[in-house]
Design a protein around this motif. Structure first.
Motif, short mmCIF file in Angstrom:
data_model
loop_
_atom_site.label_atom_id
_atom_site.label_comp_id
_atom_site.label_asym_id
_atom_site.label_seq_id
_atom_site.Cartn_x
_atom_site.Cartn_y
_atom_site.Cartn_z
N UNK A 160 -2.24 -8.46 8.65
CA UNK A 160 -1.02 -8.48 7.89
C UNK A 160 -1.25 -7.47 6.83
N UNK A 161 -2.36 -7.73 5.98
CA UNK A 161 -2.69 -6.64 4.87
C UNK A 161 -2.74 -5.37 5.72
N UNK A 162 -3.57 -5.12 6.67
CA UNK A 162 -3.76 -3.67 7.15
C UNK A 162 -2.25 -3.17 7.46
N UNK A 163 -1.37 -3.93 7.88
CA UNK A 163 0.17 -3.50 8.09
C UNK A 163 0.68 -2.79 6.88
N UNK A 164 0.57 -3.27 5.54
CA UNK A 164 1.32 -3.04 4.54
C UNK A 164 0.33 -2.49 3.52
N UNK A 165 -0.90 -2.03 4.05
CA UNK A 165 -1.79 -1.61 2.93
C UNK A 165 -1.36 -0.09 2.65
N UNK A 166 -1.03 0.74 3.77
CA UNK A 166 -0.53 2.20 3.27
C UNK A 166 0.89 2.14 2.32
N UNK A 167 1.64 1.25 2.59
CA UNK A 167 2.97 1.35 2.35
C UNK A 167 2.87 0.82 0.52
N UNK A 168 1.80 -0.10 0.31
CA UNK A 168 1.56 -0.32 -1.08
C UNK A 168 0.50 0.37 -1.70
N UNK A 169 0.02 1.16 -0.88
CA UNK A 169 -1.12 1.97 -1.42
C UNK A 169 -2.36 1.19 -1.93
N UNK A 170 -2.73 0.09 -1.54
CA UNK A 170 -3.87 -0.50 -1.53
C UNK A 170 -4.78 -0.68 -0.43
N UNK A 171 -6.01 -0.66 -0.45
CA UNK A 171 -7.01 -0.81 0.67
C UNK A 171 -6.79 -2.06 1.04
N UNK A 172 -6.87 -2.37 2.69
CA UNK A 172 -6.43 -3.42 3.16
C UNK A 172 -7.43 -4.72 2.78
#
Length: 422
Positions: free
Chosen positions: A76-88
């Motif tokens: 779940x973190x990996x899915x939104x990592x790029x959108x939120x600009x935070x390493x997974x």
């Protein structure tokens, strides 16, 4: 003598507006534009969640039916990592509310020292937050809840006025934070420029534990085919030697189901350890089955983008009809200006000074409920009484058309009355 035609013209405009308003009241409307909620049609886009995930095991073998996993599912973190600009690895997937995570962040800072802090916020003689205005009423409500002083900062076309921000944070150690909605801001739709992000990351602060509350609520909520991208604030903070400065928040609340989504907290490793350490005192873990459902529904970043394109197809016409009606009825009158956002959930309408509360009141009498005037400012007080937030997403298109036409009538009436008084 030269002013007489102007007064006659205004009187005639006022009388026409009054007749239109009386006819509006007689219609007995019941329309609501108060909150930025997804419509039922938008919620229907995620109905497949009811039949998912079809299993209960995470990618790493975790049995999601059981306790544990304070950081949420890695996928779940990996899915939104790029959108939120935070390493997974530094992105916590939690319950359904990013507002709850902001609330908890403040509570934890009040009662437990933040990384880099000299003492708990509860032990400070005074705590203040900078509040870009117009801004988000729920941010302001959190400050009021905890007795945090709010200092308004003007918004510009590139984000908060950074000359003001830099001056205030440099001179006052009581200033512990700033609220930011960096993309498609609530309510004016402003997107922060690269320069604004750079200055936020690098500025000198008198408080060693100053934090940017980066509420990236609309990161994927585009209304056009040319999505706006903002600079990477967490990376900029790290490069400037301030890795702990930013706390990132986001959620799927307006992506899937507002009442059953997934919220995110992201930051530096030190801040994440601090947050999870204290969160573990109030919960044994989030709803991991729900996170599995979301991963199964959205799949990957392109799946999220496609899902959001379908959202845009539903709500773009509502934003377009607001702009069309306001242009037809108020364009060129000098009685109003409004934003034309490229994304997000709101339109910011500005009427003549001293008119917003009366416009909202007249609209209510006509059966059109709007967000209270002043909600866009700390303590509910807009010093110029001119800003009105329009939330067009929840009603159907015909209701939006009726509501905005009625709102325009109220603006014409109150605006011309004000001009005649001056």
């Amino acid at each position: 003598m030269s002013s007489a035609p102007r007064i006659d013209e205004l009187t005639a405009q006022r009388d026409r507006a009054l007749r239109d308003y009386e006819a509006l009241v007689e219609r007995g409307l019941s329309l609501n534009l108060t909150r930025g909620k997804p419509s039922a049609q938008q919620l229907d886009l995620s109905n497949a969640l009811l039949g998912l995930p079809g299993g209960h095991t995470a990618a790493d073998g975790t049995d999601c039916r059981n306790y544990g996993g304070l950081a949420g599912l890695a996928e779940m973190s990996a899915l939104f990592s790029g959108f939120l600009q935070v390493p997974a690895a530094q992105l916590v997937a939690a319950g359904n509310s990013s507002l709850a995570l902001m609330h908890d962040s403040i509570v934890h800072a009040l009662f437990s020292r933040l990384p880099g802090a000299e003492r708990r916020w509860a032990d400070e003689p005074r705590i203040a937050f900078l509040c870009p205005v117009p801004g988000y009423d729920r941010h302001f409500a959190l400050c009021e809840r905890f007795g945090i002083e709010m200092i308004p900062v003007p918004m510009t076309a590139e984000g908060p006025d950074m000359d003001v921000v830099e001056r205030l944070v440099a001179q006052d150690p009581a200033v512990k934070g700033i609220w930011c909605v960096p993309k498609y801001s609530n309510p004016d739709g402003v997107c922060y420029s690269d320069e604004t992000v750079r200055r936020l990351a690098a500025m000198t602060t008198a408080a060693p534990d100053f934090r940017i509350f980066w509420d990236n609520a609309y990161t994927v909520h585009h209304l056009t085919d040319a999505p706006v991208e903002i600079a990477d604030l967490p990376a900029a903070c790290a490069e400037s030697g301030n890795p702990d400065r930013v706390l990132v928040y986001g959620s799927t609340s307006k992506i899937t189901w507002a009442g059953a989504g997934v919220a995110f907290f992201g930051s530096s490793p030190a801040n994440v350890a601090w947050f999870i350490g204290h969160t573990g005192k109030r919960t044994i873990g989030p709803d991991k089955i729900n996170q599995l459902r979301h991963v199964a529904l959205l799949r990957d970043e392109e799946g999220v983008r496609e899902h959001m394109r379908r959202h845009a197809e539903l709500i773009r016409p509502k934003f377009e009809v607001v702009d069309r009606i306001l242009t037809e009825e108020l364009g060129g009158t000098g009685l109003a200006t409004w934003s034309t956002p490229a994304g997000g959930y709101f339109i910011c309408l500005e009427v003549p000074d001293g008119c917003a509360r009366e416009v909202v009141s007249r609209a209510a009498r006509a059966g059109i409920a709007l967000t209270p005037a002043g909600a866009t400012h700390p303590y509910g007080k807009d010093p110029r009484d001119r800003t009105i937030r329009i939330a067009p997403t929840y009603p159907d298109l015909k209701e939006v058309e009726l509501a905005i036409s009625g709102l325009a009538t109220c603006v014409r009436l109150v605006g011309t009355e004000k001009l005649l008084e001056s």
